[in-house]
Design an enzyme around this catalytic site. Structure first.
Site, PDB file in Angstrom:
ATOM      1  N   GLY A 185       0.821  -1.212   0.000  1.00  0.00           N
ATOM      2  CA  GLY A 185       0.000   0.000   0.000  1.00  0.00           C
ATOM      3  C   GLY A 185       0.851   1.257   0.000  1.00  0.00           C
ATOM      4  O   GLY A 185       0.626   2.190  -0.790  1.00  0.00           O
ATOM      5  N   ASP A 186       1.844   1.310   0.867  1.00  0.00           N
ATOM      6  CA  ASP A 186       2.763   2.447   0.916  1.00  0.00           C
ATOM      7  C   ASP A 186       3.568   2.565  -0.373  1.00  0.00           C
ATOM      8  O   ASP A 186       3.737   3.655  -0.929  1.00  0.00           O
ATOM      9  CB  ASP A 186       3.737   2.294   2.088  1.00  0.00           C
ATOM     10  CG  ASP A 186       3.101   2.573   3.437  1.00  0.00           C
ATOM     11  OD1 ASP A 186       1.970   3.095   3.466  1.00  0.00           O
ATOM     12  OD2 ASP A 186       3.732   2.255   4.463  1.00  0.00           O
TER      13      ASP A 186
END
Length: 414
Positions: A185-186
C-alpha cells in the site's frame, strides 16, 4: 554535519546534481515510507529533495531497524531518504509557517502525507501555498484520498491492503486471507505519486499552473488487483485467495523441486510443447487428453495428469539446474530467497543493489528500477541527520545567515 554524505555539494544553488530532474526543488514533508519513497525516487533522478522534519517530532522511521555504524543509524530510514538534504521546521510556529511559504516560492514540488485537512488546519494548505507559487505541484498521499466519505480516516499500509481488496485475494482458499508480505500500500502509493508528480510538473512547465496530485493507498492497491474488478462487474465473480494458482490459466504457479520451488508458466500450447521436449517427454505434447490449454485447465485433468507430470519433470532437479535447462526457452524461474536475489549476478548487472553510507559504513540496499540511458548510475549519498542542512538550505534559498538560523533553532522553530 552528516558524515554519511562526504563531499556532497550544496545542490540547492550550485546545480551540481546530475540527472533529468536536476534543478527541480522538492520539499518533502513526509514520514515513514508513503511519501519518503516517492521523494527518494525523484532524488535518485537528480531532483534536489529537501526533507523537512519537525525538530521535536522527526520522522520516527529513524528508529526502525536494522542499524549500522558505531553511531547507529537506521538503514531502513536511509533506504527511503538517501540523496536528500535535511532541514527542520515546526509548522505550529507562525515563523515556521512563514518560512515554509518562503521555501515554497523557491520550490517546484511539495510532497506531504498527512491526513487530509492537516495542512489546511496549520494554515499552509494548497490554496494558501498556491498564492505564493502558482506553479507549485502539491502532491498529497493519504489512506483514502482528499475526497469521498472516508477521506478523513487514519490509515497505514495494511489499511490500503484491506480497503483496496488485495488482502481478501491473498493466501489459500481453505484459510483466512493473508496480507501481502511487504508494504504494498505504501509502496504503490509512492510509485503513483511519483508518476503523477512528473505529469503535473510537465503541465506546470507548459502552462505555469500547478495543481494537487491526490493519491490514495486504497486507490493504488485497488489498481493492482488485476482481473478481479472486471470479473465481478461482468460475471458477479468475487475473487478470493487462490494460493499459487491462477483463475484461468494452468500450469501457472509455484511447483516443488529438489531444493525448493520454481515458478513455471508453461500454459500456452507453444510453451507446453517446448517443455515436453526439454524434459524428455515429447509424446505428451500430442496426448489427446492434455494437448490444449483448455483441456489442461480442467480441475480433474490438472490434478490427475498435469501435477504428476510436473513432479516428474521438476523433483529430480535443483532450482539452478532447472533454470539452466529451461529458463532460456520457457517461463521457468527459481523462487528465490532475498539472499539469493541480493547475490544474483543479473541483479548486480542491473545495478539494483547499491551501496549507500549509513552510520559511516557502506550498506547495500535496493537501487532505482528506472534505467535511463542518458543517466548512468547516480552517486548515492546517505540520508541526512535531522536538520543537518539547516544552515546550507536556509542560507542558499532564503539568504538567512548563521546567526538567524541559530536564533530560530533556539526558539524551537527549527
Amino acid at each position: 554535519m552528516n558524515t554519511d554524505r562526504p563531499g556532497q555539494p550544496d545542490d540547492t544553488g550550485s546545480g551540481l546534481r546530475r540527472g533529468p530532474l536536476a534543478g527541480i526543488i522538492v520539499l518533502d514533508i513526509t514520514r515513514v515510507v508513503a511519501g519518503p519513497y516517492c521523494a527518494q525516487m525523484l532524488a535518485d533522478l537528480g531532483a534536489t529533495v529537501i526533507k523537512v522534519e519537525n525538530p521535536s517530532d522527526p520522522d520516527y522511521a529513524r528508529s526502525f531497524p536494522p542499524f549500522a555504524g558505531d553511531d547507529p543509524k537506521s538503514a531502513f530510514f536511509a533506504q527511503f531518504n538517501r540523496n536528500k538534504q535535511g532541514i527542520t521546521l515546526d509548522l505550529k510556529f507562525e515563523e515556521g509557517r512563514a518560512l515554509l511559504r518562503a521555501l515554497v516560492k523557491k520550490a517546484h514540488v511539495l510532497i506531504e502525507n498527512f491526513r487530509p485537512g492537516t495542512m489546511e488546519k496549520l494554515g499552509v494548505g494548497y490554496e494558501v501555498l498556491a498564492q505564493d507559487n502558482p506553479a507549485l505541484v502539491y502532491t498529497a498521499i493519504s489512506g483514502f484520498g482528499r475526497t469521498g466519505p472516508n477521506s478523513s480516516r487514519p490509515a497505514y499500509d495494511n489499511t490500503g491492503q484491506a480497503a483496496g481488496g488485495l488482502w481478501s485475494m491473498n493466501g489459500y482458499a481453505d484459510r483466512p486471507p493473508v496480507r501481502v508480505g511487504t508494504i504494498i500500500g505504501d509502496l504503490s502509493a509512492s510509485l503513483y505519486a511519483a508518476f503523477g508528480t512528473l505529469a503535473a510538473l510537465r503541465e506546470a512547465e507548459r502552462t505555469g499552473r500547478g495543481q494537487v496530485v491526490d493519491v490514495s493507498q486504497q486507490d493504488s492497491v485497488l489498481s493492482l488487483t488485476e482481473n478481479a474488478v472486471v470479473r465481478y462487474t461482468l460475471e458477479n465473480d468475487v475473487a478470493g485467495p487462490l494460493g499459487n494458482d491462477h483463475p484461468f490459466v494452468r500450469p501457472y504457479g509455484q511447483f516443488p523441486c529438489k531444493d525448493g520451488h520454481v515458478f513455471f508458466g508453461g500454459y500456452t500450447d507453444k510453451f507446453w510443447r517446448i517443455s515436453c521436449q526439454i524434459f524428455g517427454t515429447p509424446e505428451l505434447a500430442t496426448d489427446p487428453e492434455i494437448d490444449t490449454m483448455e483441456k489442461r485447465f480442467s480441475d480433474a485433468v490438472y490434478t490427475r495428469r498435469i501435477l504428476p507430470i510436473l513432479d516428474q519433470w521438476f523433483m529430480p532437479h535443483t532450482k539452478a539446474a532447472l533454470e539452466e535447462m529451461a529458463g532460456d526457452r520457457v517461463p521457468l524461474t527459481a523462487v528465490k530467497t532475498i539472499a539469493e536475489v541480493v547475490e544474483d549476478p543479473h541483479i548486480a548487472a542491473r545495478d539494483m543493489i547499491v551501496q549507500v553510507p549509513v552510520g559511516g559504513q557502506p550498506v547495500r540496499m535496493f537501487g532505482n528500477p528506472v534505467k535511463l540511458s542518458g543517466l548512468g548510475l547516480p552517486i548515492m549519498t546517505g540520508a541526512p541527520d535531522t536538520g543537518a542542512d539547516n544552515a546550507a538550505v536556509y542560507g542558499a534559498l532564503l539568504g538567512l545567515d548563521a546567526a538567524e538560523v541559530d536564533r530560530l533553532r533556539a526558539a524551537g522553530v527549527l
